[in-house]
Design an enzyme around this catalytic site. Sequence first.
Site, mmCIF file in Angstrom:
data_model
loop_
_atom_site.group_PDB
_atom_site.id
_atom_site.type_symbol
_atom_site.label_atom_id
_atom_site.label_comp_id
_atom_site.label_asym_id
_atom_site.label_seq_id
_atom_site.Cartn_x
_atom_site.Cartn_y
_atom_site.Cartn_z
ATOM 1 N N HIS A 191 0.795 -1.228 0.064
ATOM 2 C CA HIS A 191 -0.003 -0.015 -0.057
ATOM 3 C C HIS A 191 0.898 1.303 -0.045
ATOM 4 O O HIS A 191 0.375 2.179 -0.245
ATOM 5 C CB HIS A 191 -0.997 -0.063 1.279
ATOM 6 C CG HIS A 191 -2.208 -0.776 0.736
ATOM 7 N ND1 HIS A 191 -2.729 -1.953 1.617
ATOM 8 C CD2 HIS A 191 -2.960 -0.917 -0.366
ATOM 9 C CE1 HIS A 191 -3.684 -2.513 0.843
ATOM 10 N NE2 HIS A 191 -3.890 -1.625 -0.236
ATOM 11 N N GLU A 245 -8.310 -12.704 -9.309
ATOM 12 C CA GLU A 245 -6.913 -12.403 -8.562
ATOM 13 C C GLU A 245 -6.632 -13.710 -7.746
ATOM 14 O O GLU A 245 -5.573 -13.705 -7.092
ATOM 15 C CB GLU A 245 -7.090 -11.387 -7.726
ATOM 16 C CG GLU A 245 -8.486 -11.209 -6.592
ATOM 17 C CD GLU A 245 -8.487 -9.903 -5.844
ATOM 18 O OE1 GLU A 245 -7.535 -9.190 -5.501
ATOM 19 O OE2 GLU A 245 -9.551 -9.701 -5.347
ATOM 20 N N ASP A 266 -2.758 -9.113 -6.451
ATOM 21 C CA ASP A 266 -2.981 -10.594 -5.820
ATOM 22 C C ASP A 266 -2.739 -11.637 -6.937
ATOM 23 O O ASP A 266 -2.068 -12.689 -6.364
ATOM 24 C CB ASP A 266 -4.474 -10.614 -5.138
ATOM 25 C CG ASP A 266 -4.404 -10.079 -3.862
ATOM 26 O OD1 ASP A 266 -3.640 -10.239 -3.079
ATOM 27 O OD2 ASP A 266 -5.242 -9.085 -3.553
ATOM 28 N N CYS A 281 -7.406 -4.126 -12.952
ATOM 29 C CA CYS A 281 -7.419 -3.069 -11.939
ATOM 30 C C CYS A 281 -6.111 -2.994 -11.116
ATOM 31 O O CYS A 281 -6.043 -2.302 -10.042
ATOM 32 C CB CYS A 281 -8.763 -2.980 -11.171
ATOM 33 S SG CYS A 281 -9.078 -4.398 -10.134
HETATM 34 C C1 PEP Z 1 -5.382 -6.424 -7.122
HETATM 35 O O1 PEP Z 1 -5.321 -7.337 -6.009
HETATM 36 O O2 PEP Z 1 -4.846 -6.529 -7.905
HETATM 37 C C2 PEP Z 1 -6.474 -5.426 -6.510
HETATM 38 C C3 PEP Z 1 -6.558 -4.298 -7.374
HETATM 39 O O3 PEP Z 1 -6.763 -5.343 -5.194
HETATM 40 P P1 PEP Z 1 -6.086 -4.830 -4.145
HETATM 41 O O4 PEP Z 1 -4.637 -4.243 -4.416
HETATM 42 O O5 PEP Z 1 -6.855 -3.917 -3.176
HETATM 43 O O6 PEP Z 1 -5.881 -6.236 -3.245
HETATM 44 MG MG MG Z 2 -6.656 -7.898 -4.358
#
Ligand code: PEP
Ligand code: MG
Length: 455
Positions: free
Chosen positions: A56, A303, A327, A374
């Site tokens: 993050h 994912e 993920d 995404c």
């Molecule tokens: C991902 O896992 O690519 C995703 C977009 O979700 P997050 O990063 O919130 O797990």
């Molecule tokens: Mg994810």
Amino acid sequence: DVGRRVLGVLTDTPLPSAPETPHVLVTEDIGPSDVARLDTSRVRGLVTALGGATSHSAILARSLGIPAVVGAGPSVLAIADGSELIVDGERGRVSVMPSASRRARAEEAIAGHEQRQAAAWETRMAPAITRDGHQVEVVANLGNTAHAGDAVERGAEGVGLLRTEFVFMAHPQAPDLATQTAQYGEALDALDGRPLVARTLDVGGDKPLPYWPLPREDNPFLGLRGIRLALTRPEVLETQVRALLMAAGSRPIRLMFPMVKDLAELRAARAIVERVRSELDAAHEAEHGQPLMRDVQVGVMIEIPSAALTAASIAPEVDFFSVGTNDLTQYTLAIDRGHATLSAQADGLHPAVLRLIEMTVAAAHAHGAWVGVCGELASDDQAVGVLVGLGVDELSVSSRQIPLVKARVRELDLTMAREQARVALAQPTSEDVRSALDSLIEQNAQPHPRQEEQV
Ligand code: PEP
Ligand code: MG
């Protein structure tokens, strides 16, 4: 993070203060709250010894527009204060005390990048259409509903991923129906008819929620998280779905479930949506004497490798897939996405991940569903052509990246993008994918910079 700060006060250990002049911050690791407090006019780059590119902190640095290289290894901590550095956040490279010619090349690259950015900004509101007329939707990833207006201003054609767990994290306890309806409504108002893909609560793994304590698990990433956790308290999911549908009314809303591993989980989650929807529809009809024309789609995140591998069985029951490459890469390569030292290898341009995306697109398109990406890979300059070539219909990226991603799509033509995808899929490793793509693109670009002086 808070603990470290309290310890600093208790032990009278001042946290290092940043210089007043523009600088590159080199640190062992950095928490998301430290990143959020960085003064972007002074911090011109960020280098950490530990941490993962899709952690993050890294996602936040990217959304603030700070070039960052994370998980560069302990040798960066030996760099003397005041050394000149070149931080190439796109390639994940740091050059220490570069030669005059290396520096000149970097300055040229920065000037070129700034020019591209300025040109991209001018055309940010236009659709992203390849030279041969193929349109790709470019939409925004959001954690905060208040930022939807900013995303539109930057050219977003909608929101492709609203990480609703951040709405939950902003409250000391689960927000009630009215609070959630108001928050989602705020984003929908700002979107002014553009679609909103809201991911239902994705807690667990790297996203703990203080008021939803979880049992201690040896492998939280392989434990109770995402939709499997949400299904243990269906009333929470139900309230969220009700709030999303109520906030949307007749406006376009896309409900997306995280961490779905197979059709059974989709069906369990979808049953909740159907139940809530029919209750709301009946109530609306009773009150207004006519049905409400809703614009709802239901989809799942791809994912977990099992979802990609069984996409053909899921596709007939969804309107869309959105590939979460953060993920998906972690689970395909068996590398923790925030791993302190291995995460540099967790590259979404790995041929194994690309194959799963290829399968996902084939399954979706065979059943009339669309596919977005995404995860962070969607804004990777080298990956955009590959993803378009694989047939991805929508790219969801942080708001700041929208103008550039749109510009990148406009530079492509579909034949070229398909060639990039074909070449990428044929490689054995992600390093080979990246260098094969470089060679393809190099045919009409500058010679590749030398690799000297790199950490
Ligand atoms: C991902 O896992 O690519 C995703 C977009 O979700 P997050 O990063 O919130 O797990
Ligand atoms: Mg994810």
